[in-house]
Design an enzyme around this catalytic site. Structure first.
Site, PDB file in Angstrom:
ATOM      1  N   SER A 346      -0.560  14.408  -6.493  1.00 49.73           N
ATOM      2  CA  SER A 346      -1.334  13.750  -5.438  1.00 49.73           C
ATOM      3  C   SER A 346      -0.853  12.319  -5.304  1.00 49.73           C
ATOM      4  O   SER A 346      -0.410  11.697  -6.268  1.00 49.73           O
ATOM      5  CB  SER A 346      -2.823  13.842  -5.723  1.00 49.73           C
ATOM      6  OG  SER A 346      -3.162  12.898  -6.689  1.00 49.73           O
ATOM      7  N   ASP A 456       8.522  -0.529  -0.193  1.00 48.99           N
ATOM      8  CA  ASP A 456       7.899  -0.116  -1.455  1.00 48.99           C
ATOM      9  C   ASP A 456       8.896   0.628  -2.324  1.00 48.99           C
ATOM     10  O   ASP A 456       8.599   1.677  -2.879  1.00 48.99           O
ATOM     11  CB  ASP A 456       6.684   0.777  -1.142  1.00 48.99           C
ATOM     12  CG  ASP A 456       5.764   0.931  -2.346  1.00 48.99           C
ATOM     13  OD1 ASP A 456       5.949   0.205  -3.342  1.00 48.99           O
ATOM     14  OD2 ASP A 456       4.866   1.793  -2.294  1.00 48.99           O
TER      15      ASP A 456
END
Ligand code: ADP
Length: 592
Positions: A346, A456
């Protein structure tokens, strides 16, 4: 048995730049092709010839002319290429006949080798392929390689007779529909999609054209199309005399999503695009159906064609080409084609599940509405899908018909890089670690050349394929995160430890701030997945950065590698290298 000499002669050779210190140069060499090798030597008057190189023919994987769109920087203007081992050798012949003799002879001698399926028709230059803009020198080619002769199997018309001279006929421009390899000295190579000035079109089969370098010659007229605004009869998508009803029947019978044609409207001089689609319409239209769009012409003047006013084109073929590759529904994955499997993990936007789409394994990110600004994302998905490189995790499409919305990605068997590093601790050789950094820098050099900022970059946002290749993932995605704990540099989830000072201070993202993060990623690789500044808070990290301190050299990192990390962590963004440069530096370390 002695090898038999096939060809010999003087040509110019471009240095192969195996070492980063050697300047790029062009040298006259005497070439000898025999049944075993291609040898070249330096011949100077009064001196003994000096052998400079020898390529075993069995190592050659491709020989082809180079279709160049730039001025040739040496006196011999007819380039061809030899790809052997992992090197590209560029040789310049004095005339086209000579070039063809060499290319044909070399092709003949190498046709049973282990050849490439595709090659690059243009030069590798300044860190990218001029033909397909890939930034990996060893990236697979972009045009089909024909080991025996000519790229095209189309039958050629009879050659023009010598009385048919070249004459000026004003500035008409043609576009090459496919590559063409010249057969004789009077004709000119064509490179698909390039423009040429049409000099003479009186002969039905052979037209005289001029390329951007001023070279002139004949080309088969069926290989080019005039760039004028309405002449597109040569395109297979054009059906002149077809009614709306006939178009619907034909397209419905074909039944393929996105199948289309351009036809004459009832109104003279106006054209219509008819497209077949199964996708649901915004106003509840039934599926499947054929939609018709009139090609409009802007009031502002000649040659401004459009379907949607935002996108204007000077010719109809250009308009079609654009929309073929940027169709509005292109990113929509049909939910009936998508099967979901077990959970993989997840992430920031919700669950990630394994899946199958069109017979391939995929990773499906199920987006939780409250975690993502999905309308903004849908706008951006189109741009992200166009980013395509072997070192980027490919976004295949988005499924918006299903709730929750799903993003469908290339499946990466070996999961995320940070876990992979930790799981393989103690088993990673220097070559493997450098290879990982090279993979990531290649993907990033491509993003940089596409002026796309990752924002990122970290080992956790790279994934590892079945063949242990590392690919960059999640590029640009932080822009759609709604959780403000993540988006503000003051907050706990912001990746401060990977961020450049100007990002922490002013949220100023750039490819140079990606470079900073890349330095930290290299540090993660050489520390086998350890977290940077392990026991320090974000505030403490900011403080030590402000004091000019940096992460220490990992035990496994050679000095040359740590120097590159330090270069990435220069205070001023302009003092840091570009990814293109860094890739070059890393590649030269791997050559040692
Ligand atoms: P998010 O970007 O939403 O934060 P992640 O990319 O971190 O999600 O994905 C969470 C986990 O799902 C990863 O750690 C990885 O194990 C798995 N995963 C994500 N993308 C893929 C993929 N393309 N192939 C295989 N596994 C994946």
């Amino acid at each position: 048995m002695f090898p038999r000499v096939i060809l010999k002669g003087t040509m110019i050779k471009k240095s192969q730049q195996k070492k980063r210190t050697s300047p790029c140069n062009y040298k006259e060499r005497y070439f000898v092709l025999d049944t075993q090798d291609l040898k070249y030597s330096e011949r100077r008057p009064g001196k003994k010839p000096m052998m400079k190189g020898c390529i075993e023919l069995s190592r050659i994987k491709c020989v082809e002319i180079v279709c160049s769109d730039i001025p040739i920087p040496c006196n011999f203007k007819y380039p061809f290429q030899i790809f052997h081992d992992s090197h590209y050798l560029y040789i310049f012949a004095p005339d086209n006949d000579c070039r063809l003799r060499w290319v044909r002879a070399l092709k003949e001698e190498t046709k049973h080798n282990n050849l490439v399926a595709k090659y690059h028709p243009n030069f590798w230059m300044d860190g990218k392929w001029r033909c397909c803009h890939q930034t990996d020198k060893l990236a697979a080619g972009c045009s089909v390689y024909d080991p025996v002769g000519y790229a095209s199997k189309k039958p050629l018309p009879q050659l023009p007779d010598s009385e048919m001279g070249l004459h000026d006929a004003g500035q008409r421009v043609v576009i090459a529909l496919q590559n063409y390899t010249p057969l004789g000295d009077d004709d000119l190579p064509l490179q698909k999609d390039q423009e040429y000035v049409l000099i003479k079109s009186s002969h039905p089969d052979w037209w005289a054209v001029q390329d951007s370098q001023g070279n002139t010659g004949f080309v088969p007229s069926t290989y080019v199309a005039e760039k004028s605004s309405t002449n597109f009869e040569r395109f297979e998508w054009y059906n002149k005399k077809i009614t709306r009803g006939e178009a619907e029947d034909l397209l419905m019978n074909e039944g393929k999503e996105g199948a289309f044609m351009v036809r004459d409207s009832r109104q003279a001089g106006v054209y219509t695009v008819s497209v077949f689609t199964k996708a649901p319409g915004s106003n509840g239209e039934k599926n499947p159906r054929v939609k018709h769009y009139q090609i409009r012409q802007s009031e502002t003047g000649q040659g401004a064609f459009y379907l949607a006013e935002k996108y204007l084109f000077s010719t109809i073929p250009e308009l079609i080409h654009y929309h073929q590759h940027n169709a509005a529904d292109q990113w929509e994955v049909d939910h009936e084609e998508l099967t979901l499997g077990q959970e993989l993990g997840s992430g920031q936007f919700g669950l990630v599940r394994e899946g199958t789409w069109r017979d391939r394994k995929v990773a499906v990110k199920m987006i939780r509405e409250e975690y993502m600004s999905d309308e903004d994302f849908k706008e951006e998905a189109r741009i992200m899908m166009r980013l395509s490189h072997c070192k980027l995790v490919q976004l295949y499409g988005v499924c918006t018909q299903r709730f929750p919305m799903c993003l469908v990605f290339e499946y990466m068997e070996n999961g995320c890089l940070s876990d992979y590093l930790r799981d393989n601790k103690g088993r990673l050789s220097q070559d493997i670690m450098l290879g990982m950094c090279l993979d990531v820098s290649e993907g990033m050099a491509y993003l940089e050349s596409s002026t796309f900022i990752h924002r990122d970059l970290a080992a956790r946002n790279c994934l590892v394929s079945k063949n242990n290749e590392v690919k960059v993932s999640d590029f640009g995605m932080t822009r759609f995160v709604l959780d403000d704990q993540y988006t503000s540099s003051q907050c706990s989830k912001f990746p401060v430890k990977w961020s450049a000072p100007e990002v922490i201070k002013y949220c100023k993202f750039s490819s140079k701030s990606d470079i900073w993060s890349f330095g930290v990623l290299m540090w993660e690789v050489y520390n086998e997945g350890r977290l940077p500044y392990e026991n320090r808070s974000n505030a403490e990290v900011v403080e030590s950065l402000n004091a000019g301190l940096r992460l220490l050299k990992p035990r496994l990192a050679p000095d040359a590698v740590y120097l590159l990390m330090e270069w990435c962590w220069k205070e001023k963004p302009e003092d840091r290298p570009s990814f293109a440069l860094l890739l070059h530096e890393l590649a030269s370390l791997s050559d040692l």
